[in-house]
Design a protein around this motif. Structure first.
Motif, mmCIF file in Angstrom:
data_model
loop_
_atom_site.group_PDB
_atom_site.id
_atom_site.type_symbol
_atom_site.label_atom_id
_atom_site.label_comp_id
_atom_site.label_asym_id
_atom_site.label_seq_id
_atom_site.Cartn_x
_atom_site.Cartn_y
_atom_site.Cartn_z
ATOM 1 N N VAL A 137 0.814 -1.236 0.289
ATOM 2 C CA VAL A 137 0.133 -0.074 0.159
ATOM 3 C C VAL A 137 0.933 1.278 -0.273
ATOM 4 O O VAL A 137 1.533 1.435 1.070
ATOM 5 C CB VAL A 137 -0.982 0.021 1.323
ATOM 6 N N GLY A 138 0.940 1.965 -1.129
ATOM 7 C CA GLY A 138 1.833 3.105 -1.218
ATOM 8 C C GLY A 138 1.440 4.141 -0.100
ATOM 9 O O GLY A 138 0.323 4.366 0.151
ATOM 10 N N PRO A 139 2.260 5.174 -0.127
ATOM 11 C CA PRO A 139 1.878 6.415 0.932
ATOM 12 C C PRO A 139 1.115 7.293 0.274
ATOM 13 O O PRO A 139 0.648 7.262 -1.031
ATOM 14 C CB PRO A 139 3.231 7.090 0.979
ATOM 15 N N ASP A 140 0.144 7.921 0.889
ATOM 16 C CA ASP A 140 -0.958 8.523 0.443
ATOM 17 C C ASP A 140 -1.190 9.498 1.511
ATOM 18 O O ASP A 140 -1.147 9.430 2.763
ATOM 19 C CB ASP A 140 -2.266 7.879 -0.175
ATOM 20 N N GLU A 141 -2.176 10.823 1.040
ATOM 21 C CA GLU A 141 -2.472 11.807 1.929
ATOM 22 C C GLU A 141 -3.901 12.105 1.271
ATOM 23 O O GLU A 141 -4.114 12.546 0.135
ATOM 24 C CB GLU A 141 -1.827 12.877 2.156
ATOM 25 N N SER A 142 -5.170 12.334 2.116
ATOM 26 C CA SER A 142 -6.189 12.994 1.641
ATOM 27 C C SER A 142 -6.546 14.229 1.487
ATOM 28 O O SER A 142 -5.732 15.094 1.872
ATOM 29 C CB SER A 142 -7.453 12.225 2.501
ATOM 30 N N GLU A 143 -7.492 14.780 0.800
ATOM 31 C CA GLU A 143 -7.994 15.825 0.835
ATOM 32 C C GLU A 143 -8.593 16.442 2.171
ATOM 33 O O GLU A 143 -9.011 15.526 3.048
ATOM 34 C CB GLU A 143 -8.987 16.457 -0.252
ATOM 35 N N GLU A 144 -8.715 17.705 2.413
ATOM 36 C CA GLU A 144 -9.353 18.035 3.616
ATOM 37 C C GLU A 144 -10.637 17.749 3.660
ATOM 38 O O GLU A 144 -11.478 17.929 2.785
ATOM 39 C CB GLU A 144 -9.264 19.715 3.845
ATOM 40 N N VAL A 145 -11.185 17.250 4.982
ATOM 41 C CA VAL A 145 -12.580 16.611 4.840
ATOM 42 C C VAL A 145 -13.067 16.897 6.370
ATOM 43 O O VAL A 145 -12.281 17.370 7.381
ATOM 44 C CB VAL A 145 -12.680 15.353 4.509
ATOM 45 N N ASP A 146 -14.274 16.734 6.656
ATOM 46 C CA ASP A 146 -14.874 16.817 7.962
ATOM 47 C C ASP A 146 -14.016 15.740 8.931
ATOM 48 O O ASP A 146 -13.742 14.680 8.461
ATOM 49 C CB ASP A 146 -16.290 16.567 7.855
ATOM 50 N N VAL A 147 -13.808 16.146 10.107
ATOM 51 C CA VAL A 147 -13.022 15.233 11.113
ATOM 52 C C VAL A 147 -13.747 13.794 11.189
ATOM 53 O O VAL A 147 -13.016 12.772 11.113
ATOM 54 C CB VAL A 147 -12.998 15.827 12.482
ATOM 55 N N GLY A 148 -14.964 13.781 11.393
ATOM 56 C CA GLY A 148 -15.812 12.823 11.494
ATOM 57 C C GLY A 148 -15.705 11.757 10.290
ATOM 58 O O GLY A 148 -15.452 10.319 10.339
ATOM 59 N N LEU A 149 -15.627 12.488 9.204
ATOM 60 C CA LEU A 149 -15.516 11.603 7.915
ATOM 61 C C LEU A 149 -14.158 11.086 7.909
ATOM 62 O O LEU A 149 -13.810 9.893 7.277
ATOM 63 C CB LEU A 149 -15.914 12.596 6.766
#
Length: 101
Positions: free
Chosen positions: A52-64
């Motif tokens: 599983v390669g490194p990754d980072e998500s976009e900004e989202v709601d904390v609960g999400l």
């Protein structure tokens, strides 16, 4: 009837100290200039021969972000979810319990 177990997360002071098998949820509000948001990410991780390669998500709601982190934890076998806070007062106890590493 059993009570639902509260999620428990490890608080990190430095995201660079996260292990390769931990999901990092970073919570921030741009020093009070924006709504509270989160990103989630991880370093490269291998499980049963699958990479599983490194990754980072976009900004989202904390609960999400926390819900997505829980799904990824199960799907890819990460060891745990760790939390990085821009500042300590951002944590909402409704999200779960924090323990310092």
């Amino acid at each position: 009837m059993t009570a639902k177990k509260r999620p428990r997360y490890t608080l990190l002071d430095d995201p660079g100290s996260a292990a390769g098998n931990e999901i990092i949820v970073t919570i921030f509000d741009w020093q009070g200039k924006a709504p509270i948001r989160a990103t989630l990410g991880w370093m490269a991780h291998s499980r049963e021969g699958a990479h599983v390669g490194p990754d980072e998500s976009e900004e989202v709601d904390v609960g999400l972000a926390l819900a997505q982190a829980q799904r990824l934890l199960q799907r890819y076998g990460f060891r745990r979810i760790v939390i990085v806070l821009e500042h300590e007062d951002l944590w909402d106890p409704a999200w779960g319990d924090l323990v310092r590493r």
